[in-house]
Design a protein around this motif. Sequence first.
Motif, PDB file in Angstrom:
ATOM      1  N   MET A 194       0.842  -1.173   0.000  1.00  0.00           N
ATOM      2  CA  MET A 194       0.000   0.000   0.000  1.00  0.00           C
ATOM      3  C   MET A 194       0.892   1.242   0.000  1.00  0.00           C
ATOM      4  O   MET A 194       1.801   1.375   0.792  1.00  0.00           O
ATOM      5  CB  MET A 194      -0.886  -0.017   1.241  1.00  0.00           C
ATOM      6  N   VAL A 195       0.608   2.171  -0.894  1.00  0.00           N
ATOM      7  CA  VAL A 195       1.382   3.395  -1.012  1.00  0.00           C
ATOM      8  C   VAL A 195       0.868   4.400   0.011  1.00  0.00           C
ATOM      9  O   VAL A 195      -0.312   4.669   0.111  1.00  0.00           O
ATOM     10  CB  VAL A 195       1.269   3.986  -2.438  1.00  0.00           C
ATOM     11  N   LYS A 196       1.785   4.939   0.783  1.00  0.00           N
ATOM     12  CA  LYS A 196       1.416   5.942   1.775  1.00  0.00           C
ATOM     13  C   LYS A 196       1.651   7.327   1.180  1.00  0.00           C
ATOM     14  O   LYS A 196       2.741   7.649   0.740  1.00  0.00           O
ATOM     15  CB  LYS A 196       2.250   5.766   3.040  1.00  0.00           C
ATOM     16  N   HIS A 197       0.621   8.128   1.160  1.00  0.00           N
ATOM     17  CA  HIS A 197       0.738   9.489   0.655  1.00  0.00           C
ATOM     18  C   HIS A 197       0.962  10.440   1.818  1.00  0.00           C
ATOM     19  O   HIS A 197       0.346  10.317   2.864  1.00  0.00           O
ATOM     20  CB  HIS A 197      -0.526   9.887  -0.115  1.00  0.00           C
ATOM     21  N   ALA A 198       1.865  11.369   1.603  1.00  0.00           N
ATOM     22  CA  ALA A 198       2.153  12.358   2.647  1.00  0.00           C
ATOM     23  C   ALA A 198       0.936  13.260   2.837  1.00  0.00           C
ATOM     24  O   ALA A 198       0.257  13.617   1.880  1.00  0.00           O
ATOM     25  CB  ALA A 198       3.365  13.186   2.254  1.00  0.00           C
ATOM     26  N   SER A 199       0.689  13.606   4.069  1.00  0.00           N
ATOM     27  CA  SER A 199      -0.417  14.511   4.358  1.00  0.00           C
ATOM     28  C   SER A 199      -0.073  15.909   3.864  1.00  0.00           C
ATOM     29  O   SER A 199       1.092  16.233   3.608  1.00  0.00           O
ATOM     30  CB  SER A 199      -0.697  14.540   5.858  1.00  0.00           C
ATOM     31  N   GLU A 200      -1.099  16.714   3.761  1.00  0.00           N
ATOM     32  CA  GLU A 200      -0.894  18.098   3.325  1.00  0.00           C
ATOM     33  C   GLU A 200       0.040  18.834   4.291  1.00  0.00           C
ATOM     34  O   GLU A 200       0.893  19.614   3.875  1.00  0.00           O
ATOM     35  CB  GLU A 200      -2.243  18.808   3.246  1.00  0.00           C
ATOM     36  N   GLN A 201      -0.115  18.553   5.577  1.00  0.00           N
ATOM     37  CA  GLN A 201       0.732  19.183   6.591  1.00  0.00           C
ATOM     38  C   GLN A 201       2.194  18.747   6.432  1.00  0.00           C
ATOM     39  O   GLN A 201       3.109  19.567   6.552  1.00  0.00           O
ATOM     40  CB  GLN A 201       0.226  18.841   7.986  1.00  0.00           C
ATOM     41  N   GLU A 202       2.421  17.477   6.134  1.00  0.00           N
ATOM     42  CA  GLU A 202       3.791  16.985   5.920  1.00  0.00           C
ATOM     43  C   GLU A 202       4.410  17.614   4.675  1.00  0.00           C
ATOM     44  O   GLU A 202       5.590  17.972   4.676  1.00  0.00           O
ATOM     45  CB  GLU A 202       3.801  15.461   5.795  1.00  0.00           C
ATOM     46  N   MET A 203       3.600  17.750   3.631  1.00  0.00           N
ATOM     47  CA  MET A 203       4.101  18.368   2.399  1.00  0.00           C
ATOM     48  C   MET A 203       4.456  19.841   2.635  1.00  0.00           C
ATOM     49  O   MET A 203       5.473  20.315   2.150  1.00  0.00           O
ATOM     50  CB  MET A 203       3.059  18.244   1.274  1.00  0.00           C
ATOM     51  N   LEU A 204       3.622  20.532   3.387  1.00  0.00           N
ATOM     52  CA  LEU A 204       3.891  21.934   3.700  1.00  0.00           C
ATOM     53  C   LEU A 204       5.163  22.060   4.535  1.00  0.00           C
ATOM     54  O   LEU A 204       5.995  22.937   4.284  1.00  0.00           O
ATOM     55  CB  LEU A 204       2.702  22.561   4.431  1.00  0.00           C
ATOM     56  N   ALA A 205       5.327  21.165   5.503  1.00  0.00           N
ATOM     57  CA  ALA A 205       6.533  21.186   6.342  1.00  0.00           C
ATOM     58  C   ALA A 205       7.778  20.938   5.491  1.00  0.00           C
ATOM     59  O   ALA A 205       8.803  21.606   5.672  1.00  0.00           O
ATOM     60  CB  ALA A 205       6.424  20.153   7.456  1.00  0.00           C
ATOM     61  N   LYS A 206       7.691  19.995   4.555  1.00  0.00           N
ATOM     62  CA  LYS A 206       8.834  19.706   3.688  1.00  0.00           C
ATOM     63  C   LYS A 206       9.145  20.906   2.790  1.00  0.00           C
ATOM     64  O   LYS A 206      10.307  21.292   2.645  1.00  0.00           O
ATOM     65  CB  LYS A 206       8.568  18.479   2.825  1.00  0.00           C
ATOM     66  N   THR A 207       8.106  21.509   2.220  1.00  0.00           N
ATOM     67  CA  THR A 207       8.298  22.670   1.355  1.00  0.00           C
ATOM     68  C   THR A 207       8.938  23.814   2.134  1.00  0.00           C
ATOM     69  O   THR A 207       9.876  24.456   1.661  1.00  0.00           O
ATOM     70  CB  THR A 207       6.955  23.111   0.738  1.00  0.00           C
ATOM     71  N   THR A 208       8.453  24.038   3.340  1.00  0.00           N
ATOM     72  CA  THR A 208       9.011  25.101   4.179  1.00  0.00           C
ATOM     73  C   THR A 208      10.475  24.824   4.480  1.00  0.00           C
ATOM     74  O   THR A 208      11.329  25.713   4.366  1.00  0.00           O
ATOM     75  CB  THR A 208       8.204  25.229   5.486  1.00  0.00           C
ATOM     76  N   ARG A 209      10.793  23.584   4.851  1.00  0.00           N
ATOM     77  CA  ARG A 209      12.184  23.231   5.153  1.00  0.00           C
ATOM     78  C   ARG A 209      13.070  23.399   3.927  1.00  0.00           C
ATOM     79  O   ARG A 209      14.164  23.963   4.017  1.00  0.00           O
ATOM     80  CB  ARG A 209      12.283  21.804   5.689  1.00  0.00           C
ATOM     81  N   MET A 210      12.625  22.940   2.782  1.00  0.00           N
ATOM     82  CA  MET A 210      13.433  23.062   1.568  1.00  0.00           C
ATOM     83  C   MET A 210      13.660  24.528   1.214  1.00  0.00           C
ATOM     84  O   MET A 210      14.750  24.915   0.811  1.00  0.00           O
ATOM     85  CB  MET A 210      12.777  22.328   0.396  1.00  0.00           C
ATOM     86  N   ASN A 211      12.628  25.353   1.381  1.00  0.00           N
ATOM     87  CA  ASN A 211      12.806  26.787   1.111  1.00  0.00           C
ATOM     88  C   ASN A 211      13.800  27.421   2.077  1.00  0.00           C
ATOM     89  O   ASN A 211      14.618  28.256   1.676  1.00  0.00           O
ATOM     90  CB  ASN A 211      11.459  27.507   1.148  1.00  0.00           C
ATOM     91  N   LEU A 212      13.752  27.024   3.345  1.00  0.00           N
ATOM     92  CA  LEU A 212      14.707  27.552   4.321  1.00  0.00           C
ATOM     93  C   LEU A 212      16.132  27.090   4.004  1.00  0.00           C
ATOM     94  O   LEU A 212      17.076  27.886   4.038  1.00  0.00           O
ATOM     95  CB  LEU A 212      14.319  27.135   5.739  1.00  0.00           C
ATOM     96  N   LEU A 213      16.285  25.804   3.697  1.00  0.00           N
ATOM     97  CA  LEU A 213      17.618  25.294   3.335  1.00  0.00           C
ATOM     98  C   LEU A 213      18.120  25.986   2.065  1.00  0.00           C
ATOM     99  O   LEU A 213      19.305  26.326   1.962  1.00  0.00           O
ATOM    100  CB  LEU A 213      17.579  23.779   3.146  1.00  0.00           C
ATOM    101  N   PHE A 214      17.216  26.204   1.137  1.00  0.00           N
ATOM    102  CA  PHE A 214      17.579  26.892  -0.099  1.00  0.00           C
ATOM    103  C   PHE A 214      18.047  28.317   0.200  1.00  0.00           C
ATOM    104  O   PHE A 214      19.019  28.800  -0.388  1.00  0.00           O
ATOM    105  CB  PHE A 214      16.388  26.897  -1.058  1.00  0.00           C
ATOM    106  N   ASP A 215      17.373  28.988   1.126  1.00  0.00           N
ATOM    107  CA  ASP A 215      17.798  30.345   1.512  1.00  0.00           C
ATOM    108  C   ASP A 215      19.213  30.337   2.063  1.00  0.00           C
ATOM    109  O   ASP A 215      20.003  31.248   1.784  1.00  0.00           O
ATOM    110  CB  ASP A 215      16.852  30.929   2.562  1.00  0.00           C
ATOM    111  N   TRP A 216      19.556  29.351   2.849  1.00  0.00           N
ATOM    112  CA  TRP A 216      20.875  29.291   3.482  1.00  0.00           C
ATOM    113  C   TRP A 216      21.964  28.780   2.549  1.00  0.00           C
ATOM    114  O   TRP A 216      23.099  29.250   2.605  1.00  0.00           O
ATOM    115  CB  TRP A 216      20.825  28.430   4.746  1.00  0.00           C
ATOM    116  N   TYR A 217      21.639  27.793   1.713  1.00  0.00           N
ATOM    117  CA  TYR A 217      22.681  27.112   0.945  1.00  0.00           C
ATOM    118  C   TYR A 217      22.502  27.199  -0.575  1.00  0.00           C
ATOM    119  O   TYR A 217      23.300  26.637  -1.318  1.00  0.00           O
ATOM    120  CB  TYR A 217      22.735  25.637   1.340  1.00  0.00           C
ATOM    121  N   GLY A 218      21.485  27.895  -1.033  1.00  0.00           N
ATOM    122  CA  GLY A 218      21.200  27.935  -2.467  1.00  0.00           C
ATOM    123  C   GLY A 218      22.356  28.413  -3.320  1.00  0.00           C
ATOM    124  O   GLY A 218      22.538  27.937  -4.439  1.00  0.00           O
ATOM    125  N   SER A 219      23.155  29.327  -2.798  1.00  0.00           N
ATOM    126  CA  SER A 219      24.276  29.848  -3.590  1.00  0.00           C
ATOM    127  C   SER A 219      25.350  28.788  -3.845  1.00  0.00           C
ATOM    128  O   SER A 219      26.208  28.974  -4.702  1.00  0.00           O
ATOM    129  CB  SER A 219      24.892  31.067  -2.908  1.00  0.00           C
TER     130      SER A 219
END
Length: 122
Positions: free
Chosen positions: A1-26
């Motif tokens: 059975m495939v487990k789909h991430a909840s909307e809250q988990e997806m938002l948390a991941k997006t937020t984290r990736m954006n923060l990491l991108f802000d710090w290390y994107g260059s």
Amino acid sequence: MVKHASEQEMLAKTTRMNLLFDWYGSLLTERQRTYMQYYFHDDYSLSEIAAEFAVSRQAVYDQLKRTEAILEDYEDKLGLLSRHEQRQRTIHEMREIARQLSDEQRTAIERLLMQLEEVDRT
């Protein structure tokens, strides 16, 4: 059975990736930065990014996964985001404590806290 991430988990991941991108994107390549920007910031789909760059959807997915891993690796090694978050929590706690002080003391502490925040932004 495939487990789909909840909307809250997806938002948390997006937020984290954006923060990491802000710090290390260059530190990323131009293509890595562009894919991350389109996917996590501009909310493009994998298909839209693939069409934009004339590559397969799978190529975009693979590049994003590699880039996410690179950003997490930078954070594991350098810890810039986690230190920033800890400083922000400490500053918040200090402001809470300062509320109990006299106006003069609170003003002096607030000025110092603002200086700390300014240093953190640079």
